[in-house]
Design a protein around this motif. Structure first.
Motif, PDB file in Angstrom:
ATOM      1  N   LYS A 150       1.596   4.398  -1.258  1.00 29.10           N
ATOM      2  CA  LYS A 150       1.593   3.649   0.009  1.00 29.10           C
ATOM      3  C   LYS A 150       0.173   3.429   0.547  1.00 29.10           C
ATOM      4  CE  LYS A 150       4.200   1.949   3.266  1.00 29.10           C
ATOM      5  NZ  LYS A 150       5.043   0.797   3.026  1.00 29.10           N
ATOM      6  N   SER A 151      -0.668   4.455   0.459  1.00 31.98           N
ATOM      7  CA  SER A 151      -2.036   4.346   0.971  1.00 31.98           C
ATOM      8  C   SER A 151      -2.813   3.250   0.255  1.00 31.98           C
ATOM      9  CB  SER A 151      -2.771   5.673   0.807  1.00 31.98           C
ATOM     10  OG  SER A 151      -2.166   6.667   1.591  1.00 31.98           O
ATOM     11  N   LYS A 152      -2.704   3.220  -1.062  1.00 32.08           N
ATOM     12  CA  LYS A 152      -3.424   2.204  -1.834  1.00 32.08           C
ATOM     13  C   LYS A 152      -2.896   0.802  -1.537  1.00 32.08           C
ATOM     14  CE  LYS A 152      -4.959   5.226  -5.520  1.00 32.08           C
ATOM     15  NZ  LYS A 152      -4.843   5.611  -6.927  1.00 32.08           N
ATOM     16  N   GLU A 153      -1.568   0.701  -1.365  1.00 27.60           N
ATOM     17  CA  GLU A 153      -0.970  -0.594  -1.031  1.00 27.60           C
ATOM     18  C   GLU A 153      -1.515  -1.106   0.305  1.00 27.60           C
ATOM     19  OE1 GLU A 153       3.294  -0.631  -1.038  1.00 27.60           O
ATOM     20  OE2 GLU A 153       3.374   0.429  -2.953  1.00 27.60           O
ATOM     21  N   MET A 193      -5.127  -2.270  -0.009  1.00 33.89           N
ATOM     22  CA  MET A 193      -5.195  -3.574  -0.679  1.00 33.89           C
ATOM     23  C   MET A 193      -4.728  -4.688   0.257  1.00 33.89           C
ATOM     24  SD  MET A 193      -4.114  -2.726  -4.590  1.00 33.89           S
ATOM     25  CE  MET A 193      -4.496  -4.372  -5.140  1.00 33.89           C
ATOM     26  N   LEU A 194      -3.723  -4.383   1.071  1.00 36.80           N
ATOM     27  CA  LEU A 194      -3.211  -5.360   2.020  1.00 36.80           C
ATOM     28  C   LEU A 194      -4.271  -5.738   3.057  1.00 36.80           C
ATOM     29  CD1 LEU A 194      -0.755  -7.026   2.860  1.00 36.80           C
ATOM     30  CD2 LEU A 194       0.050  -5.044   4.163  1.00 36.80           C
ATOM     31  N   ARG A 244      -1.308  -7.532   9.401  1.00 37.52           N
ATOM     32  CA  ARG A 244      -0.101  -7.014   8.738  1.00 37.52           C
ATOM     33  C   ARG A 244      -0.374  -5.625   8.168  1.00 37.52           C
ATOM     34  NH1 ARG A 244       1.895  -9.618   3.606  1.00 37.52           N
ATOM     35  NH2 ARG A 244       3.144  -7.901   2.874  1.00 37.52           N
ATOM     36  N   ALA A 245      -1.548  -5.457   7.574  1.00 34.14           N
ATOM     37  CA  ALA A 245      -1.913  -4.161   7.011  1.00 34.14           C
ATOM     38  C   ALA A 245      -1.994  -3.102   8.107  1.00 34.14           C
ATOM     39  CB  ALA A 245      -3.249  -4.266   6.275  1.00 34.14           C
ATOM     40  N   PHE A 246      -2.549  -3.483   9.255  1.00 28.14           N
ATOM     41  CA  PHE A 246      -2.665  -2.526  10.348  1.00 28.14           C
ATOM     42  C   PHE A 246      -1.291  -2.111  10.862  1.00 28.14           C
ATOM     43  CE2 PHE A 246      -3.260  -1.211  14.762  1.00 28.14           C
ATOM     44  CZ  PHE A 246      -4.165  -0.189  14.563  1.00 28.14           C
ATOM     45  N   ARG A 247      -0.382  -3.071  10.998  1.00 28.39           N
ATOM     46  CA  ARG A 247       0.986  -2.732  11.416  1.00 28.39           C
ATOM     47  C   ARG A 247       1.630  -1.770  10.419  1.00 28.39           C
ATOM     48  NH1 ARG A 247       1.151  -8.094  13.049  1.00 28.39           N
ATOM     49  NH2 ARG A 247       2.105  -8.770  11.107  1.00 28.39           N
ATOM     50  N   GLU A 248       1.443  -2.043   9.150  1.00 28.44           N
ATOM     51  CA  GLU A 248       1.999  -1.180   8.105  1.00 28.44           C
ATOM     52  C   GLU A 248       1.367   0.217   8.163  1.00 28.44           C
ATOM     53  OE1 GLU A 248       4.568  -0.174   5.173  1.00 28.44           O
ATOM     54  OE2 GLU A 248       4.503  -2.136   6.143  1.00 28.44           O
TER      55      GLU A 248
END
Length: 191
Positions: A3-6, A9-10, A17-21
Motif C-alpha cells: 500500500k505504501s509504495k502504491e 507512486m500515485l 487523490r494520493a493524499f486522500r488515499e
C-alpha cells in the motif's frame, strides 16, 4: 506491491487523490500511536493533522528514503515529543511568572486586591487580544510563533499587544500595571 509504495507512486500521477488515499490508509493508526504519547485524543488529532499538512504542503513524498509508513510514524512521534517538550516549557515559564508575581506581591489585603484586579483586567480583554496577550506573556511565545500558530500577520500580533497594554494601563492604575511591566520586561530581557 504494498500500500505504501502504491500511494507514493500515485503521488506522481495525482497528488490530491494520493493524499486522500494516504489519509484514509494511515490516519486511524497514527492517531492511536499519537495518543500513546500524549494521553489526549484532541491534542493527538492536532499532531497527526499537522503531520499530514506538513507532508502535503512541503511535498515530503518527494524526499522519502525510508518506507512511507515508517516515515509517517516517525513524524508523528517527533511532533508528539516536540509538543510535550513545548508544553513542559510553557508550564515551567508559567510557574516562573507566577512565582515572580507572588514574590512581588505581599499578602496584604490591598496587594491581593491588586493581583485580582490584574487577572480581572486581563480577562476583560477581547477574546482574540487576551489570547495573544496570554500566549506571549504567560506562555512565553515569541510574536512570530503566535502569528504562525494563529495564522495572522506579525503586525496584527504587535498591534493587539499594544492595544492590550493600552487597555491594561487604562484599567490598572499605579503599582499594578507597573508590576506587570516589570515582570514582563525582566522575563523578556533574560532570554
Amino acid at each position: 506491491m504494498d500500500k505504501s509504495k502504491e500511494i507514493l507512486m500515485l503521488f506522481k500521477e495525482n497528488e490530491e487523490r494520493a493524499f486522500r488515499e494516504l489519509f484514509n490508509s494511515f490516519y486511524d493508526n497514527l492517531l492511536l500511536y499519537a495518543i500513546q504519547f500524549l494521553n489526549d485524543s484532541e491534542t493527538a488529532k492536532d499532531v497527526v493533522q499537522d503531520c499530514f499538512v506538513d507532508f502535503y504542503v512541503n511535498k515530503r513524498f518527494n524526499f522519502i528514503r525510508i518506507g512511507l509508513e515508517q516515515y509517517l510514524f516517525q513524524a508523528v512521534k517527533h511532533r508528539a515529543i516536540d509538543h510535550i517538550r513545548s508544553q513542559q516549557r510553557r508550564e515551567h515559564r508559567h510557574q516562573i511568572v507566577m512565582t515572580e508575581i507572588c514574590e512581588n506581591v505581599s499578602s496584604t489585603a490591598n496587594e491581593q486586591n491588586e493581583l485580582e484586579a490584574i487577572y480581572v483586567a486581563i480577562n476583560q480583554l477581547p477574546e482574540a487580544r487576551r489570547k495573544i496577550f496570554t500566549m506571549i506573556y504567560l506562555d512565553g511565545m515569541k510574536y512570530q510563533e503566535v502569528a504562525d500558530k494563529l495564522s495572522i500577520s506579525i503586525n496584527t500580533v504587535k498591534k493587539q499587544m499594544g492595544r492590550a497594554f493600552k487597555t491594561l494601563r487604562e484599567n490598572l492604575q499605579g503599582l499594578s500595571f507597573t508590576a506587570i511591566l516589570m515582570i514582563y520586561f525582566k522575563r523578556v530581557f533574560q532570554k
